[in-house]
Design a protein around this motif. Structure first.
Motif, PDB file in Angstrom:
ATOM      1  N   ALA A 214       0.854  -1.191   0.000  1.00  0.00           N
ATOM      2  CA  ALA A 214       0.000   0.000   0.000  1.00  0.00           C
ATOM      3  C   ALA A 214       0.886   1.237   0.000  1.00  0.00           C
ATOM      4  CB  ALA A 214      -0.907   0.003   1.225  1.00  0.00           C
ATOM      5  N   ALA A 225      -3.257  -6.112   3.883  1.00  0.00           N
ATOM      6  CA  ALA A 225      -4.414  -5.215   3.890  1.00  0.00           C
ATOM      7  C   ALA A 225      -5.649  -6.052   4.205  1.00  0.00           C
ATOM      8  CB  ALA A 225      -4.581  -4.512   2.549  1.00  0.00           C
ATOM      9  N   ILE A 252      -2.923   0.502  -4.053  1.00  0.00           N
ATOM     10  CA  ILE A 252      -2.599  -0.848  -3.614  1.00  0.00           C
ATOM     11  C   ILE A 252      -2.070  -1.674  -4.782  1.00  0.00           C
ATOM     12  CG2 ILE A 252      -3.559  -3.029  -2.776  1.00  0.00           C
ATOM     13  CD1 ILE A 252      -5.341  -1.512  -0.933  1.00  0.00           C
TER      14      ILE A 252
END
Length: 389
Positions: A214, A225, A252
């Motif tokens: 990220a 995540a 991401i």
């Protein structure tokens, strides 16, 4: 009652500062409104207290002055705190990325700090809400409960407003402003981010986690995540949340380990497979399905144009989310911002224009990464002040 040092806040920084100052022969009293000390320590690290990080360095901290933390961190290191933990017979282990945890319970760290205070003669008074603080005749006068205290040195160690359910408040900032110190706007940090309604598809993935990279701006974190019913969480997201500001994207990379034209390679090797199947080899099935649906490539890999696969590949490595906010101080692990470092000596943590007034720990505009960095700042800044107050 007259002391040499009054410390406001019986958390990590306050207790360690008290022990440090008391060992020097200073008469120290710690005051806290809570019914017991170290409440944030007790809930940290899943109850095992991630008490430091082996990779502590100034570049792992956010502040308006990125160099401010250098002095304190260099003079009290993770090795110094580990020596103390070992001396108290507390077993510990390294989890990942330099993070150190107690083998047993976070209670061991609180007990260690309280034992240090007791051995050095520092008093710790809980159930002592601060009613008033003033400065007169060279002394700081503190009214707490039904008692009054006075000392030439006062240390603000009351933290920030993150996790209000354990009694956290913005008292430190009110007190700083009372004495004319500037405060950098506090904001939640290490906090889950929320997504707008148009990202509802991903809310259907609530509970699904995956290793990703990220990023927000130049800050990049390769960790897990987690999708939640409100948005994004997990270590990678908590890390970038400290850098995120409203209106910015969080990017991401869902497959950070894949290099080159890996989707074209998959097309050659498995022409009859679908994109969903290919992604499912590296990602949780529900996440792979959601991403494939979003990319809109339903045909078999052998029938998909190389250009479309390269575009899909690029998006999978740079999937942008536009958070509409965070879950706030209630879910934040720490507070970013706080008492401006421009007001403090980086060597002693003393206010430049108010001799005898110190600020340490989370109350100050120094915020560490996830993983024990904020505890190390608490120990280091507390040591700096405890050696000077």
């Amino acid at each position: 009652m007259t002391h040499d040092v009054i410390i406001l806040g019986a958390g990590a920084a306050g207790l360690f500062c008290a022990a440090t100052a008391a060992v020097r022969g200073r008469r120290v009293v710690v005051l806290d409104h809570a019914e017991k000390p170290g409440k944030k320590i007790l809930i940290s690290g899943g109850g095992r207290c991630n008490f430091t990080n082996l990779h502590t360095a100034p570049d792992r901290y956010l502040s308006e002055n990125p160099h401010f933390a250098c002095s304190a961190l260099s003079r009290f290191t993770p090795a110094d705190f580990i020596t103390l933990v070992d001396a108290h017979g507390i077993a510990w282990h390294e989890k990942t990325l330099g993070q150190l945890f107690c083998d047993g319970s976070a209670r061991q760290i609180v007990d260690m700090l309280m034992d240090q205070c007791a051995a050095a003669g520092a008093q710790v008074r809980c159930n002592s809400p601060i009613a008033a603080v003033r400065h007169a005749d060279g002394l700081f006068h503190v009214s707490a409960g039904e008692s009054a205290f006075a000392a030439p040195s006062l240390v603000i160690a009351t933290g920030g407003p993150a996790i209000p359910k354990i009694g956290a408040t913005g008292f430190a900032y009110d007190l700083a402003r009372q004495f004319g110190l500037k405060v950098v706007q506090p904001r939640p940090a290490l906090v889950p981010l929320t997504l707008p309604a148009e990202a509802a598809l991903f809310r259907e993935l609530s509970g699904i986690a995956a290793p990703v990279e990220a990023s927000c701006g130049k800050a990049r974190f390769p960790e897990a995540a987690l999708f939640t019913h409100r948005g994004l969480s997990g270590p990678a997201i908590l890390q970038v949340s400290s850098y995120w500001k409203r209106g910015e994207v969080v990017r991401i990379d869902f497959l950070p380990g894949r290099k080159g034209d890996w989707l074209l390679d998959a097309k050659r090797q498995r022409p009859r497979a679908g994109l969903r199947s290919v992604l499912g080899e590296a990602l949780p099935e529900r996440l792979a399905t959601a991403l494939a649906d979003q990319l809109g490539l339903a045909a078999e890999m052998g029938n998909l144009p190389d250009k479309a696969l390269r575009a899909a590949q690029a998006r999978l490595h740079a999937w942008d989310f536009m958070p509409d906010g965070s879950e706030g101080f209630a879910k934040a692990e720490v507070t970013a911002g706080g008492i401006s470092t421009a007001e403090l000596s980086q060597r002693t943590m003393e206010a430049r224009k108010v001799p005898g007034l110190f600020a340490i720990g989370e109350a100050v505009d120094v915020t560490g990464w996830l993983g024990g960095y904020n505890f190390q700042w608490a120990w280091a800044s507390a040591h700096a002040a405890g050696m000077a107050a």
